[in-house]
Scaffold this active site. Structure first.
Site, mmCIF file in Angstrom:
data_model
loop_
_atom_site.group_PDB
_atom_site.id
_atom_site.type_symbol
_atom_site.label_atom_id
_atom_site.label_comp_id
_atom_site.label_asym_id
_atom_site.label_seq_id
_atom_site.Cartn_x
_atom_site.Cartn_y
_atom_site.Cartn_z
ATOM 1 N N LYS A 137 -56.427 -35.834 -42.879
ATOM 2 C CA LYS A 137 -56.268 -36.998 -41.986
ATOM 3 C C LYS A 137 -57.534 -37.851 -41.974
ATOM 4 O O LYS A 137 -57.478 -39.072 -42.094
ATOM 5 C CB LYS A 137 -55.942 -36.542 -40.549
ATOM 6 N N ARG A 139 -51.882 -34.477 -29.861
ATOM 7 C CA ARG A 139 -51.635 -33.120 -30.373
ATOM 8 C C ARG A 139 -50.672 -32.354 -29.483
ATOM 9 O O ARG A 139 -50.376 -31.186 -29.781
ATOM 10 C CB ARG A 139 -52.957 -32.356 -30.438
ATOM 11 N N ARG A 177 -65.042 -27.447 -46.752
ATOM 12 C CA ARG A 177 -65.189 -28.831 -46.293
ATOM 13 C C ARG A 177 -66.586 -29.113 -45.750
ATOM 14 O O ARG A 177 -67.192 -28.271 -45.119
ATOM 15 C CB ARG A 177 -64.152 -29.020 -45.179
ATOM 16 N N ARG A 198 -68.807 -27.908 -40.275
ATOM 17 C CA ARG A 198 -68.403 -27.709 -38.884
ATOM 18 C C ARG A 198 -68.407 -26.238 -38.509
ATOM 19 O O ARG A 198 -67.984 -25.399 -39.300
ATOM 20 C CB ARG A 198 -67.000 -28.276 -38.680
ATOM 21 N N ARG A 245 -56.455 -22.320 -35.063
ATOM 22 C CA ARG A 245 -56.152 -23.762 -35.089
ATOM 23 C C ARG A 245 -54.759 -24.004 -35.662
ATOM 24 O O ARG A 245 -54.034 -24.878 -35.202
ATOM 25 C CB ARG A 245 -57.232 -24.509 -35.887
HETATM 26 P P1 AMP Z 1 -60.344 -31.790 -35.329
HETATM 27 O O1 AMP Z 1 -61.666 -32.363 -35.724
HETATM 28 O O2 AMP Z 1 -59.293 -32.853 -35.144
HETATM 29 O O3 AMP Z 1 -59.879 -30.677 -36.225
HETATM 30 O O4 AMP Z 1 -60.549 -31.137 -33.888
HETATM 31 C C1 AMP Z 1 -61.470 -30.079 -33.690
HETATM 32 C C2 AMP Z 1 -61.161 -29.378 -32.373
HETATM 33 O O5 AMP Z 1 -61.304 -30.322 -31.298
HETATM 34 C C3 AMP Z 1 -59.737 -28.848 -32.235
HETATM 35 O O6 AMP Z 1 -59.588 -27.554 -32.801
HETATM 36 C C4 AMP Z 1 -59.560 -28.851 -30.725
HETATM 37 O O7 AMP Z 1 -60.259 -27.764 -30.125
HETATM 38 C C5 AMP Z 1 -60.288 -30.126 -30.318
HETATM 39 N N1 AMP Z 1 -59.408 -31.308 -30.328
HETATM 40 C C6 AMP Z 1 -59.505 -32.410 -31.124
HETATM 41 N N2 AMP Z 1 -58.554 -33.311 -30.843
HETATM 42 C C7 AMP Z 1 -57.809 -32.757 -29.848
HETATM 43 C C8 AMP Z 1 -56.649 -33.172 -29.137
HETATM 44 N N3 AMP Z 1 -56.049 -34.355 -29.404
HETATM 45 N N4 AMP Z 1 -56.157 -32.350 -28.178
HETATM 46 C C9 AMP Z 1 -56.748 -31.163 -27.896
HETATM 47 N N5 AMP Z 1 -57.822 -30.706 -28.539
HETATM 48 C C10 AMP Z 1 -58.358 -31.485 -29.511
#
Ligand code: AMP
Length: 210
Positions: free
Chosen positions: A14, A89, A123, A157, A168
């Site tokens: 994404k 989400r 990554r 990360r 996740r």
């Molecule tokens: P991402 O970078 O999108 O993979 O997000 C990393 C982490 O941030 C996720 O595993 C969640 O813990 C949190 N997170 C990011 N976006 C959301 C969202 N829209 N709703 C809930 N948690 C989120």
């Protein structure tokens, strides 16, 4: 004003695709994951609340996320809409978003679970501009230098490890994937095969957005 949602499991690409279509769409990328990581790094109350959820691969509570988005869409660069990456989400987040801004397209980048671990574990991202790379599938052109901004501050990360990836993925299947039907019923859901070359995926996304 109309926004786009980039939807899909962790590691689907994404963020990579958001960066590639930013010029064509003219919309800024709004990644809740990036916003939360910045909040954690800055030690803000939001960051302190989010940290444990993120480290264990669980979703941060809806209320925290919805407040972040409500504030972000007030910024002047968001006046023509934004490209959401990693938001919404949950169905509750999608319902809140429907009150905040119109969404014209939800682009689902589909990648089988079996490919996610290898994608996430290799990554790395640019600490200056958040461009995303991968050791095998998408390395930077010059080792140690970001293709997008020329920075040399690459980061991995903390949650990009095999254990957290499984949590996740569970969160994605249990809480996020029901959104596919929610958006499909509204006639704005576009499925893209994300298990292909990066350029081919970008082309299909741009075609869906026409
Ligand atoms: P991402 O970078 O999108 O993979 O997000 C990393 C982490 O941030 C996720 O595993 C969640 O813990 C949190 N997170 C990011 N976006 C959301 C969202 N829209 N709703 C809930 N948690 C989120």
């Amino acid at each position: 004003m109309s926004s786009i949602v980039l939807f899909g499991p962790p590691g689907a690409g994404k963020g990579t695709q958001a960066q590639r279509i930013m010029d064509s769409t003219g919309l800024p990328q709004v990644s809740t994951g990036d916003m939360l990581r910045a909040a954690v790094a800055a030690g803000t109350p939001t960051g302190m609340e989010a940290k444990n959820y993120m480290e264990s691969g669980q979703l941060v509570p809806d209320e925290v996320i919805i407040n972040l988005i409500r504030d972000r869409v007030q910024d002047t660069d968001a006046s023509n809409g934004v490209m959401f990456d990693g938001f919404p989400r949950t169905v509750a987040q999608a319902e809140a978003l429907a009150e905040i801004t119109e969404v014209s397209h939800v682009i689902a980048i589909e990648v089988p679970d079996g490919r996610i671990v290898e994608r996430i574990c290799g990554r790395y991202t640019c600490g200056d501009c958040s461009a995303v790379f991968h050791d095998t599938f998408n390395p930077s052109n010059v080792e140690g230098v970001c293709d997008s901004c020329g920075g040399n501050d690459f980061k991995r990360r903390a949650d990009d490890n095999a254990n957290t990836v499984l949590s996740r993925l569970s969160a994605y299947h249990e809480q996020t994937s029901p959104l596919a039907e929610w958006y499909d019923q509204r006639g704005i859901f576009f499925r893209i095969d994300g298990d292909r070359a990066i350029d081919e995926i970008t082309e299909d996304i741009l075609r869906a957005l026409k």
